[in-house]
Design a protein around this motif. Structure first.
Motif, PDB file in Angstrom:
ATOM      1  N   PHE A  32      31.510  -0.783-101.422  1.00 23.21           N
ATOM      2  CA  PHE A  32      32.380   0.345-101.790  1.00 23.21           C
ATOM      3  C   PHE A  32      32.308   0.719-103.266  1.00 23.21           C
ATOM      4  N   VAL A 162      44.359  16.667-107.015  1.00 20.85           N
ATOM      5  CA  VAL A 162      44.323  16.090-105.667  1.00 20.85           C
ATOM      6  C   VAL A 162      45.711  16.232-105.052  1.00 20.85           C
ATOM      7  N   ARG A 185      41.345  18.977-104.309  1.00 21.61           N
ATOM      8  CA  ARG A 185      40.866  18.013-103.308  1.00 21.61           C
ATOM      9  C   ARG A 185      42.054  17.649-102.419  1.00 21.61           C
ATOM     10  N   VAL A 187      43.488  15.198 -99.665  1.00 28.23           N
ATOM     11  CA  VAL A 187      43.278  13.897 -99.008  1.00 28.23           C
ATOM     12  C   VAL A 187      44.516  13.583 -98.170  1.00 28.23           C
ATOM     13  N   LEU A 255      33.899   9.043 -99.838  1.00 27.81           N
ATOM     14  CA  LEU A 255      33.812   7.898-100.746  1.00 27.81           C
ATOM     15  C   LEU A 255      32.452   7.209-100.609  1.00 27.81           C
ATOM     16  N   ASN A 297      37.112  -2.673 -91.741  1.00 24.82           N
ATOM     17  CA  ASN A 297      36.689  -3.124 -93.077  1.00 24.82           C
ATOM     18  C   ASN A 297      37.303  -4.479 -93.392  1.00 24.82           C
TER      19      ASN A 297
HETATM   20  P1  FDA Z   1      41.229   8.486 -91.644  1.00 22.85           P
HETATM   21  O1  FDA Z   1      41.796   7.350 -92.420  1.00 22.85           O
HETATM   22  O2  FDA Z   1      42.060   9.067 -90.571  1.00 22.85           O
HETATM   23  O3  FDA Z   1      39.829   8.062 -91.080  1.00 22.85           O
HETATM   24  C1  FDA Z   1      39.042   8.890 -90.279  1.00 22.85           C
HETATM   25  C2  FDA Z   1      37.731   8.182 -89.967  1.00 22.85           C
HETATM   26  O4  FDA Z   1      37.003   8.041 -91.181  1.00 22.85           O
HETATM   27  C3  FDA Z   1      37.894   6.747 -89.479  1.00 22.85           C
HETATM   28  O5  FDA Z   1      38.081   6.715 -88.097  1.00 22.85           O
HETATM   29  C4  FDA Z   1      36.602   6.125 -89.930  1.00 22.85           C
HETATM   30  O6  FDA Z   1      35.566   6.513 -89.069  1.00 22.85           O
HETATM   31  C5  FDA Z   1      36.369   6.776 -91.259  1.00 22.85           C
HETATM   32  N1  FDA Z   1      36.957   6.012 -92.390  1.00 22.85           N
HETATM   33  C6  FDA Z   1      38.093   6.326 -93.072  1.00 22.85           C
HETATM   34  N2  FDA Z   1      38.331   5.423 -94.046  1.00 22.85           N
HETATM   35  C7  FDA Z   1      37.346   4.528 -93.972  1.00 22.85           C
HETATM   36  C8  FDA Z   1      37.035   3.356 -94.721  1.00 22.85           C
HETATM   37  N3  FDA Z   1      37.822   2.922 -95.745  1.00 22.85           N
HETATM   38  N4  FDA Z   1      35.940   2.660 -94.373  1.00 22.85           N
HETATM   39  C9  FDA Z   1      35.141   3.067 -93.362  1.00 22.85           C
HETATM   40  N5  FDA Z   1      35.384   4.174 -92.611  1.00 22.85           N
HETATM   41  C10 FDA Z   1      36.460   4.886 -92.911  1.00 22.85           C
HETATM   42  N6  FDA Z   1      43.797   9.040-101.937  1.00 22.85           N
HETATM   43  C11 FDA Z   1      44.812   9.216-102.837  1.00 22.85           C
HETATM   44  O7  FDA Z   1      45.943   8.854-102.543  1.00 22.85           O
HETATM   45  N7  FDA Z   1      44.546   9.772-104.052  1.00 22.85           N
HETATM   46  C12 FDA Z   1      43.305  10.225-104.406  1.00 22.85           C
HETATM   47  O8  FDA Z   1      43.133  10.738-105.518  1.00 22.85           O
HETATM   48  C13 FDA Z   1      42.250  10.064-103.460  1.00 22.85           C
HETATM   49  N8  FDA Z   1      40.972  10.469-103.751  1.00 22.85           N
HETATM   50  C14 FDA Z   1      40.025  10.479-102.752  1.00 22.85           C
HETATM   51  C15 FDA Z   1      38.776  11.048-102.986  1.00 22.85           C
HETATM   52  C16 FDA Z   1      37.883  11.199-101.944  1.00 22.85           C
HETATM   53  C17 FDA Z   1      36.557  11.851-102.199  1.00 22.85           C
HETATM   54  C18 FDA Z   1      38.216  10.708-100.635  1.00 22.85           C
HETATM   55  C19 FDA Z   1      37.276  10.867 -99.481  1.00 22.85           C
HETATM   56  C20 FDA Z   1      39.405  10.076-100.429  1.00 22.85           C
HETATM   57  C21 FDA Z   1      40.327   9.934-101.471  1.00 22.85           C
HETATM   58  N9  FDA Z   1      41.548   9.310-101.263  1.00 22.85           N
HETATM   59  C22 FDA Z   1      42.536   9.461-102.215  1.00 22.85           C
HETATM   60  C23 FDA Z   1      41.768   8.443-100.067  1.00 22.85           C
HETATM   61  C24 FDA Z   1      42.456   9.192 -98.929  1.00 22.85           C
HETATM   62  O9  FDA Z   1      43.803   9.442 -99.257  1.00 22.85           O
HETATM   63  C25 FDA Z   1      42.402   8.394 -97.621  1.00 22.85           C
HETATM   64  O10 FDA Z   1      43.107   7.196 -97.788  1.00 22.85           O
HETATM   65  C26 FDA Z   1      41.015   8.072 -97.112  1.00 22.85           C
HETATM   66  O11 FDA Z   1      40.122   9.127 -97.358  1.00 22.85           O
HETATM   67  C27 FDA Z   1      41.043   7.807 -95.602  1.00 22.85           C
HETATM   68  O12 FDA Z   1      41.467   8.946 -94.929  1.00 22.85           O
HETATM   69  P2  FDA Z   1      40.491   9.901 -94.077  1.00 22.85           P
HETATM   70  O13 FDA Z   1      40.893  11.312 -94.347  1.00 22.85           O
HETATM   71  O14 FDA Z   1      39.093   9.589 -94.419  1.00 22.85           O
HETATM   72  O15 FDA Z   1      40.842   9.721 -92.577  1.00 22.85           O
END
Ligand code: FDA
Length: 310
Positions: A32, A162, A185, A187, A255, A297
């Motif tokens: 990561f 964000v 952004r 999230v 990420l 993870n």
């Molecule tokens: P969700 O958690 O519902 O996951 C959807 C699918 O994505 C999962 O089923 C899996 O397939 C995959 N996936 C998600 N997380 C994974 C992981 N850790 N490992 C492997 N697969 C995974 N938060 C915040 O509070 N402040 C911020 O400034 C940011 N900045 C930020 C930047 C960017 C570019 C990203 C992508 C994310 C953030 N985040 C963040 C984190 C965000 O709030 C959130 O916790 C994660 O992105 C997980 O949410 P998802 O939208 O991906 O969907």
């Protein structure tokens, strides 16, 4: 269920020492985090950008409680930007900052200390032709972070923010920020938040994400879809088509190390795909939030503790 426990552990110094000292931790962290040092992160940036992906770099660190460390954060970002300039990578690489690492929580004038530090970073970013995005941390910091954004955008209008869909306030914030030139952004949110300010049920967080996506895509700003969730990505693509947005008027962000095949697929389709690349020695809080997001993870991490040979 384990998510809240891990998020609490993410802020525990005792757990930090235990996890960081375990020899098996490192290979899992490497999945990561691009490396402890800047030159390692630059290797990752070159690999990603040469394959058509954009990046945003995060010098890891948060919850800084003394001025010297806050200044060290600022200096690390200045070094990073100088390196991007020297290696001619500024067109494809921007930086993400956490204001708590710039001293936002310092008791006397933390807000202004963080603003002064990040202003220097934004000045250099503008000078070399790139941008800064302000990461969002726990809900107690949102007002201060949005006030810093407002200040920075006077001189550096492309400074990004964000928004976290789990917060009740985000619908209003999304409306306020869906204006020309505004980079947002979206999230879901990665911190442990109380029921008084944030949705607790994942389905509500997802619905709120879609509502905020609609607002951002209908507005005049530049939405940055920060999610690995295939449903959110498909909805964002539908909204882009509905609002006749071409690539470059919005982007996807994921990420480092997460769903890399999906990152590639979107870039190959012609979407702008930006990878959030964290680096630095202070990886603990970031790493624990990644474990909290996904039981698989955590299982991967725990399996690495199992003795080999059986
Ligand atoms: P969700 O958690 O519902 O996951 C959807 C699918 O994505 C999962 O089923 C899996 O397939 C995959 N996936 C998600 N997380 C994974 C992981 N850790 N490992 C492997 N697969 C995974 N938060 C915040 O509070 N402040 C911020 O400034 C940011 N900045 C930020 C930047 C960017 C570019 C990203 C992508 C994310 C953030 N985040 C963040 C984190 C965000 O709030 C959130 O916790 C994660 O992105 C997980 O949410 P998802 O939208 O991906 O969907």
């Amino acid at each position: 269920m384990l998510g809240p426990v891990l998020l609490a552990a993410a802020r525990s110094d005792r757990m930090r020492r235990v996890v960081a000292a375990a020899p098996v931790t490192r290979p899992v962290v490497n999945r990561f985090v691009a490396g402890d040092e800047l030159h390692r992160a630059m290797d990752a940036v070159r690999t990603l950008t040469s394959s058509g992906l954009d990046v945003t770099l995060d010098h890891l660190g948060e919850d800084v409680h003394d001025r010297a460390t806050a200044h060290a954060t600022r200096d690390a970002y200045l070094r990073l930007l100088e390196t991007l300039r020297d290696q001619k990578l500024a067109a494809r690489a921007e930086v993400s900052v956490k204001l708590s690492a710039f001293g936002q929580a310092l008791p006397d004038g933390g807000h202004d200390i963080a603003l002064d530090g990040v202003r220097r970073v934004a000045e250099l970013a503008t000078e070399i032709g790139t941008t800064v995005t302000l990461d969002m941390e726990d809900h107690t910091t949102v007002d201060s972070t949005l006030a810093v954004l407002h200040e920075l955008r006077r001189e550096h209008p492309s400074t990004g923010a964000v928004l976290q869909s789990y917060l009740f306030r985000t619908e209003d914030d999304a409306r306020a920020l869906a204006t020309a030139g505004s980079r947002v952004r979206l999230v879901k949110g990665a911190y442990k938040e109380p029921a008084g300010v944030a949705f607790q049920d994942k389905r509500d967080v997802d619905k709120a994400y879609v509502r905020a996506l609609r607002t951002l895509f209908a507005g005049d700003g530049h939405p940055m879809v920060g999610s690995h969730d295939p449903r959110m990505i498909a909805i964002a693509q539908e909204l882009a088509a509905r609002h006749h947005r071409g690539p470059g008027t919005y982007e996807f962000q994921m990420l480092y190390g997460i769903r890399t095949a999906e990152q590639r697929r979107l870039a190959d389709e012609g979407e702008r795909m930006r990878i959030y690349v964290p680096y630095g020695a202070d990886w603990y809080g970031y790493f624990m939030r990644r474990l909290a997001e996904r039981p698989a993870n955590l299982a991967f991490f725990l399996r690495s503790f199992a003795p080999t040979g059986r």
